[in-house]
Design an enzyme around this catalytic site. Structure first.
Site, PDB file in Angstrom:
ATOM      1  N   CYS A 135      -3.067   5.174   5.613  1.00 20.27           N
ATOM      2  CA  CYS A 135      -4.415   5.243   5.879  1.00 20.27           C
ATOM      3  C   CYS A 135      -5.072   5.534   7.349  1.00 20.27           C
ATOM      4  O   CYS A 135      -4.198   5.706   8.325  1.00 20.27           O
ATOM      5  CB  CYS A 135      -5.083   3.564   5.397  1.00 20.27           C
ATOM      6  SG  CYS A 135      -4.640   2.462   6.680  1.00 20.27           S
ATOM      7  N   CYS A 150       0.907  -1.314   0.081  1.00 26.22           N
ATOM      8  CA  CYS A 150      -0.204  -0.080   0.054  1.00 26.22           C
ATOM      9  C   CYS A 150       0.834   1.093  -0.022  1.00 26.22           C
ATOM     10  O   CYS A 150       0.357   2.519  -0.193  1.00 26.22           O
ATOM     11  CB  CYS A 150      -1.129   0.056   1.095  1.00 26.22           C
ATOM     12  SG  CYS A 150      -0.145   0.002   2.723  1.00 26.22           S
ATOM     13  N   CYS A 183      -2.629  -2.906   8.612  1.00 33.13           N
ATOM     14  CA  CYS A 183      -2.020  -1.747   9.013  1.00 33.13           C
ATOM     15  C   CYS A 183      -1.824  -1.656  10.535  1.00 33.13           C
ATOM     16  O   CYS A 183      -0.973  -1.036  10.925  1.00 33.13           O
ATOM     17  CB  CYS A 183      -3.418  -0.665   8.999  1.00 33.13           C
ATOM     18  SG  CYS A 183      -4.364  -1.220   7.494  1.00 33.13           S
ATOM     19  N   ASP A 228       2.197   2.466   2.594  1.00 33.81           N
ATOM     20  CA  ASP A 228       2.175   3.427   3.681  1.00 33.81           C
ATOM     21  C   ASP A 228       3.297   3.545   4.609  1.00 33.81           C
ATOM     22  O   ASP A 228       3.799   2.339   4.614  1.00 33.81           O
ATOM     23  CB  ASP A 228       0.949   2.997   4.605  1.00 33.81           C
ATOM     24  CG  ASP A 228      -0.637   3.447   3.901  1.00 33.81           C
ATOM     25  OD1 ASP A 228      -0.204   3.968   2.711  1.00 33.81           O
ATOM     26  OD2 ASP A 228      -1.564   2.988   4.335  1.00 33.81           O
TER      27      ASP A 228
HETATM   28 FE1  FES Z   1      -1.810   0.406   4.091  1.00 36.11          FE
HETATM   29 FE2  FES Z   1      -3.461   0.576   5.845  1.00 36.11          FE
HETATM   30  S1  FES Z   1      -3.778   0.493   3.993  1.00 36.11           S
HETATM   31  S2  FES Z   1      -1.563   0.592   6.280  1.00 36.11           S
END
Ligand code: FES
Length: 141
Positions: free
Chosen positions: A59, A33, A103, A35
């Site tokens: 997110c 993702c 996450c 992140d």
């Molecule tokens: Fe990547 Fe939440 S979607 S940490």
């Protein structure tokens, strides 16, 4: 879909920011993702986490779990902080939807990475703590 606690920690995240000259800093990321989560710990001579802050580019669930994770580790010894798993963070938030479990893993990994950094700087061995697997620094360049 999200519990009230998740929404609260997303909308009013606790402990956002940096700690200058932190005892330990850990940065982790999820390649899928994209992140990124960074945690800063201030740890005293008795190995108690006096302060914890975070910066998360991610997110809502990543922000809520960072916020809760920093709350949970504050006041704990480094050994106790190791027990703050992603499951513990999720439970404290009254759960996360299954697609958002990864996450919360970032939060656990960020705790471990910050503790690892601290252990390296202080030349300490923390029982049960393993070297973070990924070198996430590349993600910042
Ligand atoms: Fe990547 Fe939440 S979607 S940490």
């Amino acid at each position: 879909m999200y519990s009230e606690k998740v929404m609260d920690h997303f909308e009013n995240p606790r402990n956002v920011g940096e700690i200058q000259n932190a005892s330990g800093v850990g940065t982790v990321g999820n390649a899928k993702c994209g992140d990124i989560m960074r945690m800063y710990f201030q740890i005293d001579e008795n190995k108690i986490i006096q302060d914890a802050k975070f910066k998360t580019f991610g997110c809502g669930a990543a922000i809520a779990t960072s916020s809760m994770a920093t709350e949970l580790v504050k006041g704990k010894s480094v050994e106790e902080a190791l027990q703050v798993t992603n499951r513990a963070v999720m439970e404290a938030l009254d759960g996360l939807p299954p697609v958002k479990v990864h996450c919360s893993l970032l939060a656990e990994e960020a705790i471990h990475a910050a503790l690892w950094d601290y252990a390296q700087k202080e030349n300490l061995h923390i029982e049960g703590l393993q070297k973070p697997v990924e070198d996430i620094e590349e993600l910042h360049r």
